[in-house]
Design a protein around this motif. Structure first.
Motif, PDB file in Angstrom:
ATOM      1  N   ALA A 183       0.491  -0.937   0.167  1.00 33.43           N
ATOM      2  CA  ALA A 183       0.557  -0.021   0.056  1.00 33.43           C
ATOM      3  C   ALA A 183       0.983   0.813  -0.155  1.00 33.43           C
ATOM      4  CB  ALA A 183      -1.332  -0.012   1.329  1.00 33.43           C
ATOM      5  N   ALA A 184       1.818   1.028   0.656  1.00 28.72           N
ATOM      6  CA  ALA A 184       3.343   2.654   0.772  1.00 28.72           C
ATOM      7  C   ALA A 184       3.838   2.722  -0.618  1.00 28.72           C
ATOM      8  CB  ALA A 184       4.142   1.802   1.161  1.00 28.72           C
ATOM      9  N   GLU A 185       3.737   1.695  -1.222  1.00 30.61           N
ATOM     10  CA  GLU A 185       4.253   2.114  -2.674  1.00 30.61           C
ATOM     11  C   GLU A 185       2.983   2.591  -3.946  1.00 30.61           C
ATOM     12  OE1 GLU A 185       7.516   1.866  -4.423  1.00 30.61           O
ATOM     13  OE2 GLU A 185       7.596   2.580  -1.877  1.00 30.61           O
ATOM     14  N   ILE A 186       1.756   2.388  -3.597  1.00 26.02           N
ATOM     15  CA  ILE A 186       0.596   2.483  -4.574  1.00 26.02           C
ATOM     16  C   ILE A 186       0.514   3.749  -4.232  1.00 26.02           C
ATOM     17  CG2 ILE A 186      -2.073   2.027  -4.351  1.00 26.02           C
ATOM     18  CD1 ILE A 186      -1.439  -0.678  -3.775  1.00 26.02           C
ATOM     19  N   ILE A 187       0.154   4.611  -2.643  1.00 23.51           N
ATOM     20  CA  ILE A 187       0.218   5.422  -1.777  1.00 23.51           C
ATOM     21  C   ILE A 187       1.115   6.985  -2.411  1.00 23.51           C
ATOM     22  CG2 ILE A 187      -0.357   7.209   0.307  1.00 23.51           C
ATOM     23  CD1 ILE A 187      -1.700   4.498   1.140  1.00 23.51           C
ATOM     24  N   ARG A 188       2.634   6.272  -2.353  1.00 18.29           N
ATOM     25  CA  ARG A 188       3.598   7.403  -2.764  1.00 18.29           C
ATOM     26  C   ARG A 188       3.244   7.585  -4.306  1.00 18.29           C
ATOM     27  NH1 ARG A 188       9.502   7.050  -4.855  1.00 18.29           N
ATOM     28  NH2 ARG A 188       8.957   4.327  -5.342  1.00 18.29           N
ATOM     29  N   GLY A 189       3.079   6.098  -5.190  1.00 20.25           N
ATOM     30  CA  GLY A 189       2.764   6.917  -6.533  1.00 20.25           C
ATOM     31  C   GLY A 189       1.786   7.896  -6.549  1.00 20.25           C
ATOM     32  N   GLY A 190       0.693   7.699  -5.765  1.00 24.04           N
ATOM     33  CA  GLY A 190      -0.451   8.324  -6.551  1.00 24.04           C
ATOM     34  C   GLY A 190      -0.022  10.195  -6.041  1.00 24.04           C
ATOM     35  N   ILE A 191       0.330  10.374  -4.341  1.00 23.04           N
ATOM     36  CA  ILE A 191       1.587  11.420  -4.377  1.00 23.04           C
ATOM     37  C   ILE A 191       2.336  11.910  -5.522  1.00 23.04           C
ATOM     38  CG2 ILE A 191       2.436  12.249  -2.440  1.00 23.04           C
ATOM     39  CD1 ILE A 191       1.847  10.524   0.270  1.00 23.04           C
ATOM     40  N   LEU A 192       2.963  11.254  -6.278  1.00 19.43           N
ATOM     41  CA  LEU A 192       3.919  12.462  -7.058  1.00 19.43           C
ATOM     42  C   LEU A 192       3.598  12.508  -7.915  1.00 19.43           C
ATOM     43  CD1 LEU A 192       6.920   8.491  -6.698  1.00 19.43           C
ATOM     44  CD2 LEU A 192       6.902  11.164  -5.707  1.00 19.43           C
ATOM     45  N   PRO A 219      -6.602  14.580  -1.848  1.00 26.95           N
ATOM     46  CA  PRO A 219      -7.423  14.070  -2.512  1.00 26.95           C
ATOM     47  C   PRO A 219      -7.175  14.057  -4.258  1.00 26.95           C
ATOM     48  CG  PRO A 219      -7.915  15.661  -0.885  1.00 26.95           C
ATOM     49  CD  PRO A 219      -6.366  15.280  -0.937  1.00 26.95           C
ATOM     50  N   GLN A 220      -6.580  14.755  -5.113  1.00 24.65           N
ATOM     51  CA  GLN A 220      -6.001  14.631  -5.900  1.00 24.65           C
ATOM     52  C   GLN A 220      -4.749  13.174  -6.438  1.00 24.65           C
ATOM     53  OE1 GLN A 220      -4.814  18.320  -7.921  1.00 24.65           O
ATOM     54  NE2 GLN A 220      -5.185  19.956  -6.069  1.00 24.65           N
ATOM     55  N   ALA A 221      -4.822  12.478  -5.497  1.00 27.10           N
ATOM     56  CA  ALA A 221      -3.222  11.630  -5.553  1.00 27.10           C
ATOM     57  C   ALA A 221      -4.580  10.673  -5.570  1.00 27.10           C
ATOM     58  CB  ALA A 221      -2.906  11.283  -4.332  1.00 27.10           C
ATOM     59  N   MET A 222      -5.994  10.238  -4.977  1.00 31.82           N
ATOM     60  CA  MET A 222      -6.729   9.369  -4.899  1.00 31.82           C
ATOM     61  C   MET A 222      -6.723   8.575  -5.978  1.00 31.82           C
ATOM     62  SD  MET A 222      -7.061   8.237  -1.987  1.00 31.82           S
ATOM     63  CE  MET A 222      -8.630   7.269  -2.065  1.00 31.82           C
ATOM     64  N   ARG A 223      -6.915   9.157  -7.336  1.00 35.20           N
ATOM     65  CA  ARG A 223      -7.558   9.341  -8.398  1.00 35.20           C
ATOM     66  C   ARG A 223      -6.422   8.424  -9.157  1.00 35.20           C
ATOM     67  NH1 ARG A 223      -9.181  12.677 -13.407  1.00 35.20           N
ATOM     68  NH2 ARG A 223      -9.812  10.367 -13.609  1.00 35.20           N
ATOM     69  N   SER A 224      -5.308   8.087  -8.213  1.00 35.96           N
ATOM     70  CA  SER A 224      -4.206   7.754  -8.943  1.00 35.96           C
ATOM     71  C   SER A 224      -3.722   6.290  -8.446  1.00 35.96           C
ATOM     72  CB  SER A 224      -2.545   8.142  -9.733  1.00 35.96           C
ATOM     73  OG  SER A 224      -2.570   9.189 -10.327  1.00 35.96           O
ATOM     74  N   LEU A 226      -6.769   4.603  -6.066  1.00 36.71           N
ATOM     75  CA  LEU A 226      -7.964   4.035  -6.189  1.00 36.71           C
ATOM     76  C   LEU A 226      -7.838   2.927  -6.942  1.00 36.71           C
ATOM     77  CD1 LEU A 226     -10.708   6.414  -5.988  1.00 36.71           C
ATOM     78  CD2 LEU A 226     -10.071   4.490  -4.002  1.00 36.71           C
ATOM     79  N   PRO A 227      -7.317   2.616  -7.844  1.00 38.51           N
ATOM     80  CA  PRO A 227      -7.071   1.559  -9.234  1.00 38.51           C
ATOM     81  C   PRO A 227      -6.266   0.516  -8.383  1.00 38.51           C
ATOM     82  CG  PRO A 227      -7.282   3.372 -10.221  1.00 38.51           C
ATOM     83  CD  PRO A 227      -6.872   4.043  -8.966  1.00 38.51           C
ATOM     84  N   GLY A 228      -4.875   1.181  -8.270  1.00 38.89           N
ATOM     85  CA  GLY A 228      -3.913   0.185  -7.749  1.00 38.89           C
ATOM     86  C   GLY A 228      -4.861  -0.374  -6.705  1.00 38.89           C
ATOM     87  N   ALA A 229      -5.320   0.476  -5.761  1.00 38.54           N
ATOM     88  CA  ALA A 229      -5.115   0.183  -4.174  1.00 38.54           C
ATOM     89  C   ALA A 229      -6.990  -1.171  -3.383  1.00 38.54           C
ATOM     90  CB  ALA A 229      -6.062   1.678  -3.323  1.00 38.54           C
ATOM     91  N   PHE A 230      -6.974  -0.632  -4.382  1.00 37.51           N
ATOM     92  CA  PHE A 230      -8.687  -1.706  -4.789  1.00 37.51           C
ATOM     93  C   PHE A 230      -7.841  -3.063  -5.202  1.00 37.51           C
ATOM     94  CE2 PHE A 230     -11.504   1.747  -2.841  1.00 37.51           C
ATOM     95  CZ  PHE A 230     -12.221   0.886  -2.928  1.00 37.51           C
TER      96      PHE A 230
END
Length: 597
Positions: A183-192, A219-224, A226-230
């Motif tokens: 999850a850390a890498e998924i979230i980091r990818g969204g932030i970047l 909130p903007q990172a969530m678009r990137s 969510l697909p990987g997270a789910f």
């Protein structure tokens, strides 16, 4: 042959019917184009689907009566409940841990970055089954789990490891530790994935770091994300089957116990398979709704939710007024537009002393010194790469200078003065000091997931302004720029000129003493430039100190009190517009103006 018969028979008809022939063509029959390949593909697909269904439903060896007997049996439902619980707990704690690890990975602390990277490296490497077995046997390594002061006899808590870590606890802990790393890498990818301009806009508004993270960036990172997270959560739901190694009766383990007793392997495996399909279908539906929520502002016309398509009969309000991109659209609400004149704003004096800034070996600013009077309008000119924008960004400390300092009304930006010593401020103090310095970016940098009204009130709310007061001020600003009807629209639903006027209003919402414009019209179509320049002209009469980087020479000649020309990071010449544009002292200035005038 008649025109009608031409159409019926498929022969080409005249290009246009005679005027007044509408009644004669009312009986025309439209023959749609036919696509034999599509028909063949449809028939082929139906045959394949029918064959597969027949092979499954019509084959008695699948054991559908046994499937029906066990599908909703008590043991299976109990195991299903445990699977869902493990999935929920693993996802919740895993992504909470992953969020902390991701923020550590993108932090400025080398130690936190190294610690986070090491954790991710280790727990992505260890197979989940191995991790579960280690945790289940942790009592062998550590008899007790205790909390106290190391190297002393002081203990606050002590408990037997074997009693504390049950198979269920080991399963939750193992799923959490494993999930957290991915999850850390998924979230980091969204932030970047969030544009750097969004970080800078939030910082320029003085939003505290926590508010920047949770209101603007995530909130903007969530678009990137969510697909990987789910995708990961769906993998986790299936991955809970690994806890069978702990003899924990979740869905898959329960099914195994049953088919080992009755030897009906296939029907019981189908029980587990169908339940997994149901779980994943529900997760996919939830994913679609959450993605839709976080897509606010990303599309001009967001798709309706499933519920709204089923029950809503009211058309969604449009954020775009027909013709809003036409020249002159800025005056559509002219009756609502107020002015900034009347002394309701007070500018501040800006002093730049020996400022230098380098990026590696490239020196962008070289010993720049400039004094700007309170309430004046200063326009900075120069070719691209001359250091204009960098100088502007140092004034509100978006760029930290290598040498020199900048003060606004005697207060040093980014530093606290103690006698002859300047102490660099911490980031939170720098953010708080930006209240007096507004900034308008050339690419707008509005927050796309927030409405126009939310964009305007975000910074005042973070600085302690009551919501009612912030909303009142925001609506007043929207009236002044002629966009009162756009309060509920998202930035993507506006024209470029409208977005830039909103960006100006957002900067003004904090009532700054100094307003910085970084080429505010360079990203606009020529027809929309006038909308923005009209607002800046009005601001020039308001008493706010304006510093404008622009290539609009006519605008600079009309509005500026002083013009600054820069070249290679240095100030070449400073003077009133008449002197600079009429008879500049420096040959380089005259050469530049000869090319652009």
């Amino acid at each position: 042959m008649s025109v009608a018969s031409d159409f019926v028979s498929g022969v080409s008809a005249p290009a246009a019917a005679p005027a007044g022939a509408g009644t004669e063509t009312a009986h025309f029959r439209i023959v749609p184009a036919r696509y034999p390949a599509r028909i063949f593909g449809t028939v082929f697909s139906v045959i394949i689907i029918a064959a597969v269904l027949n092979s499954i439903v019509g084959n008695p060896r699948w054991g559908w009566p046994v499937f029906a007997e066990w599908f909703v049996s008590e043991p299976v439902l109990t195991g299903l409940g445990r699977t869902i619980l493990l999935t929920a707990l693993g996802a919740f704690f895993g992504f909470a841990l992953g969020g902390v690890l991701a923020l550590a990975r993108v932090s400025r602390s080398p130690l936190l970055v190294a610690l986070s990277w090491t954790y991710i490296w280790i727990f992505r490497s260890i197979p989940l089954i191995v991790l579960l077995l280690i945790l289940n046997n942790l009592g062998y390594l550590y008899e007790k789990i205790w909390l106290g002061i190391p190297y002393t006899d002081i203990t606050f808590f002590s408990y037997s490891t074997t009693q504390l870590i049950s198979p269920f606890t080991a399963a939750v802990l193992g799923l959490t530790l494993n999930q957290g790393a991915f999850a850390a890498e998924i979230i980091r990818g969204g932030i970047l994935s969030v544009d750097q301009g969004q970080h800078e806009a939030a910082a320029a508004l003085g939003l505290p770091k926590g508010r920047q993270t949770f209101r603007i960036i995530l909130p903007q990172a969530m678009r990137s994300i969510l697909p990987g997270a789910f995708n990961d959560i769906i993998g986790l739901a299936k991955g809970t089957s690994n806890v069978y190694i702990l003899a924990l009766p979740e869905l898959f383990y329960t099914v195994q116990v049953i088919f080992h007793r009755n030897l009906e392997v296939i029907p019981l495996l189908m029980v587990a398979t169908i339940w997994y399909l149901i779980i994943l279908t529900v997760l996919s539906a939830i994913q679609a709704q959450i993605e839709r929520h976080f897509a606010r502002g990303a599309l001009r016309t967001p798709p309706k939710s499933l519920l709204s398509r089923l029950w809503s009969r009211t058309p969604p309000p449009s954020g775009v007024v027909a013709g809003s991109d036409r020249p002159g659209a800025a005056t559509a609400n002219a009756g609502q537009v107020a002015t900034w004149s009347g002394g309701d704003r007070r500018g501040a004096a800006v002093s730049i002393h020996g400022v230098s800034k380098s990026y590696g070996q490239l020196k962008v600013l070289d010993d720049v010194t400039l004094d700007i009077a309170a309430g004046s309008v200063t326009v900075i000119l120069g070719q691209s790469g001359s250091g204009k924008s960098t100088l502007l960004r140092t004034i509100n400390h978006l760029e930290r200078v290598d040498e020199g300092f900048i003060s606004i009304d005697g207060h040093f930006i980014g530093y606290r003065r103690n006698g002859a010593t300047l102490y660099e401020l911490k980031e939170r103090d720098v953010l708080a000091s930006r209240v007096d310095v507004g900034m308008v970016f050339q690419s707008f940098n509005l927050f796309p997931h927030l409405t126009v009204l939310q964009n305007l009130i975000e910074a005042p709310l973070s600085h302690g302004v009551a919501k009612a007061e912030a909303v009142s001020l925001a609506r007043d600003l929207l009236a002044r720029i002629g966009l009162s009807d756009k309060a509920a629209a998202y930035p993507r639903q506006l024209s470029g000129g409208q977005q830039q006027r909103i960006a100006i209003a957002r900067a003004l919402a904090l009532k700054p003493k100094v307003l910085l414009f970084d080429e505010p019209t360079s990203a606009l179509d020529p027809e929309l430039v006038g909308e923005v320049l009209d607002v800046i002209r009005e601001l020039a009469r308001s008493g706010t100190t304006l510093i404008v980087v622009t290539h609009e020479i006519g605008f600079a000649r009309e509005v500026a009190d002083r013009v600054v020309f820069m070249e290679a990071g240095r100030i070449v010449e400073v003077g009133p517009p008449d002197k600079i544009f009429g008879h500049a002292d420096q040959a380089r200035v005259r050469e530049f103006l000869a090319k652009v005038l």
